[in-house]
Every structure is written in structure tokens, then in C-alpha cells.
Scaffold this active site. Sequence first.
Site, PDB file in Angstrom:
ATOM      1  N   HIS A   2      -2.013   7.279  -5.046  1.00 15.39           N
ATOM      2  CA  HIS A   2      -2.274   6.100  -4.220  1.00 15.39           C
ATOM      3  C   HIS A   2      -2.131   4.866  -5.088  1.00 15.39           C
ATOM      4  O   HIS A   2      -2.546   4.852  -6.258  1.00 15.39           O
ATOM      5  CB  HIS A   2      -3.702   6.164  -3.644  1.00 15.39           C
ATOM      6  CG  HIS A   2      -4.243   4.842  -3.205  1.00 15.39           C
ATOM      7  ND1 HIS A   2      -5.153   4.126  -3.963  1.00 15.39           N
ATOM      8  CD2 HIS A   2      -4.005   4.100  -2.102  1.00 15.39           C
ATOM      9  CE1 HIS A   2      -5.449   3.001  -3.330  1.00 15.39           C
ATOM     10  NE2 HIS A   2      -4.769   2.957  -2.213  1.00 15.39           N
ATOM     11  N   THR A  22      -1.905  -3.048  -4.142  1.00 19.05           N
ATOM     12  CA  THR A  22      -2.262  -4.345  -4.710  1.00 19.05           C
ATOM     13  C   THR A  22      -2.129  -5.386  -3.614  1.00 19.05           C
ATOM     14  O   THR A  22      -1.277  -5.254  -2.715  1.00 19.05           O
ATOM     15  CB  THR A  22      -1.389  -4.732  -5.927  1.00 19.05           C
ATOM     16  OG1 THR A  22      -0.007  -4.596  -5.599  1.00 19.05           O
ATOM     17  CG2 THR A  22      -1.717  -3.861  -7.130  1.00 19.05           C
ATOM     18  N   HIS A  27     -20.709  12.822   0.188  1.00 23.14           N
ATOM     19  CA  HIS A  27     -21.200  13.983   0.931  1.00 23.14           C
ATOM     20  C   HIS A  27     -20.745  15.306   0.307  1.00 23.14           C
ATOM     21  O   HIS A  27     -21.299  16.355   0.610  1.00 23.14           O
ATOM     22  CB  HIS A  27     -20.805  13.904   2.406  1.00 23.14           C
ATOM     23  CG  HIS A  27     -19.329  13.943   2.666  1.00 23.14           C
ATOM     24  ND1 HIS A  27     -18.566  12.804   2.776  1.00 23.14           N
ATOM     25  CD2 HIS A  27     -18.473  14.973   2.861  1.00 23.14           C
ATOM     26  CE1 HIS A  27     -17.307  13.139   3.024  1.00 23.14           C
ATOM     27  NE2 HIS A  27     -17.224  14.449   3.074  1.00 23.14           N
ATOM     28  N   HIS A  45       2.189  12.168  -0.690  1.00 24.89           N
ATOM     29  CA  HIS A  45       1.758  13.569  -0.658  1.00 24.89           C
ATOM     30  C   HIS A  45       2.991  14.416  -0.967  1.00 24.89           C
ATOM     31  O   HIS A  45       4.037  14.278  -0.324  1.00 24.89           O
ATOM     32  CB  HIS A  45       1.178  13.927   0.704  1.00 24.89           C
ATOM     33  CG  HIS A  45      -0.085  13.195   1.025  1.00 24.89           C
ATOM     34  ND1 HIS A  45      -1.272  13.448   0.371  1.00 24.89           N
ATOM     35  CD2 HIS A  45      -0.349  12.192   1.910  1.00 24.89           C
ATOM     36  CE1 HIS A  45      -2.225  12.656   0.852  1.00 24.89           C
ATOM     37  NE2 HIS A  45      -1.686  11.883   1.778  1.00 24.89           N
ATOM     38  N   GLY A  48      -4.391  -4.304  12.503  1.00 24.31           N
ATOM     39  CA  GLY A  48      -3.182  -3.827  11.835  1.00 24.31           C
ATOM     40  C   GLY A  48      -2.481  -2.730  12.618  1.00 24.31           C
ATOM     41  O   GLY A  48      -2.996  -2.225  13.622  1.00 24.31           O
ATOM     42  N   SER A  50       0.859  -1.188   0.000  1.00 22.08           N
ATOM     43  CA  SER A  50       0.000   0.000   0.000  1.00 22.08           C
ATOM     44  C   SER A  50       0.890   1.231   0.000  1.00 22.08           C
ATOM     45  O   SER A  50       1.819   1.331   0.802  1.00 22.08           O
ATOM     46  CB  SER A  50      -0.918   0.008   1.221  1.00 22.08           C
ATOM     47  OG  SER A  50      -1.751   1.150   1.221  1.00 22.08           O
TER      48      SER A  50
END
Length: 278
Positions: free
Chosen positions: A116, A119, A179, A106, A262, A102
Amino acid sequence: MELDTQQARARAWFEELRDRICAEFEAIEREAGSDAAFVYTPWDRADASGDGGGGVRGVMKGRVFEKVGVNVSTVGGAFEGEFAKTIHGAGDDPRFFATGISLVAHMANPHVPAVHMNTRFLVTTKRWFGGGADLNPPLPVATDTDEFHAVLKQACDAHDAGHYPRFKQWADDYFYIPHRQVHRGVGGIFYDHLEGDFDADFAFTQDVGRAFLDVYPRIVRRRMDRPFTDADVAQQRAWRGRYAEFNLVYDRGTLFGLKTGGNIDAILMSLPPVATWE
């Protein structure tokens, strides 16, 4: 944790991809006159059933990459309670295995898109691959967006002509903030429950990682020296706020990590270092 052949092959690839990506990102920092490097922090996952596995959190803060995290993990055990029913193939048997990479970057310069990539390979009573990559520019540039999509499309087309349109739409639907009624970025691809032939699906997942490693550093190098204004930074921080909202409210990977015990710092490395809400 004892792994079968498929699990071991997947883990080895994700760790190799991590090493290749981190080396390339550190090379970009050197080109910018920075000696920034990844700091790696191993972590272990406790599980009531025994060895729960663990992972390594990698974080770099540099001149080009304001904050980039590249994490790998290989975990297993049993899902708790009702959460098992939400996971593909775990409704009747909560035992699971998951390995993956992952990445969230930034960037210091608002002209360089955030990105981002993730896999993964999961095993319950079923076995499947999932993941993808998406670009998140505060100041979108059509050239970058088009190139990012073109490289991902090429990777998809090498395996199945139907992959790119399906997985692009999946990304458009998934990386959306209801939202606010806006997309998180300019898209990419997203796929899940790819559970046909292991070798074919594994090869495709590897090509997604290679495609990312091909295209994203090229975009970074193209934009990292561009001058920017205070208004550009304000725009960047506002979009970072939206990125944080998505990851905390809607992101399935965040929820999966929290629900399976995690490492908190690894899970929340996706959050930007500085963001604004106005």
C-alpha cells in the site's frame, strides 16, 4: 475547479507519479509474458457548493498483479456536519481541498508482498502533506522487509534524521488490528499533518513516492517466479482477510473517501479479489 499554485504543483506530481508507477507495473507484466494493462475510469464528485472535482481510477488485473489499483483524485467542497470537526483545521470552517495518489497491489504469487502507498496534500484552514507506504507479505522474508525499510529510511534521512524513527513508529501504531492484536503487515512509514515549509514538505513527499517506485518493483521481480503451494495460497488468503478487516474498520482513508462523496469503486479498490475467513 480552480487551483492555486501549491495545489496545482501537488496535483501534477501525483499524476506524474501515477504514470510512472503504472508504466513500471505494466513492464513487469510484459516480463512475465502478459499483455495486461491498466484500465482508467474517470469520475466526477458532486458537491452542493459547486464543482467538487473528481479523479481517475486505474485498475490492472494481470499475471503478476492479481489486482492492483492506482488512483489519483483532486476534490474540494465542504465537509458535512460533525465530520468537519474530525479533520485537521476544519472545525470552524468546513471547506476543504484534497489531492493525492492511492495505491494497493494484491499479488498472484503468495511470495510477492502486497503493498500500500498513499501520499496526499490537504487544505482546510491549514495546509499539510500526509501519507506513507507499508509492505504486507503473506509469507514475510527478512531480506525484503529490511530492504523496503532501508530505502524508506534513506528517503527520510535526506530530509530529517528524526523522520524515519517517528514515521516508522507511527506506521506500526496505525497499521494494527486491535481486535486481532496483530499488525497488518511488516510496516513502513506513515505521516500526517506535515505542515511546515511547503517546498520542503513537498520535496519529502515526492521522495517517498520515488523511494516506493525504486524498491517495490525490485522486490516483485525477485519473488514473482518462485514456486508456491496450496498452503502458501491459503496463508495469502487468510492475511488478505485481515487486510480487508483493517481497511473496512479502521482505515482513515476509506472513511474520508466515503464521507466526502468519493467514487465507491475507487475507495474500495483496496479490497483483495479473493480472501478467506476461517
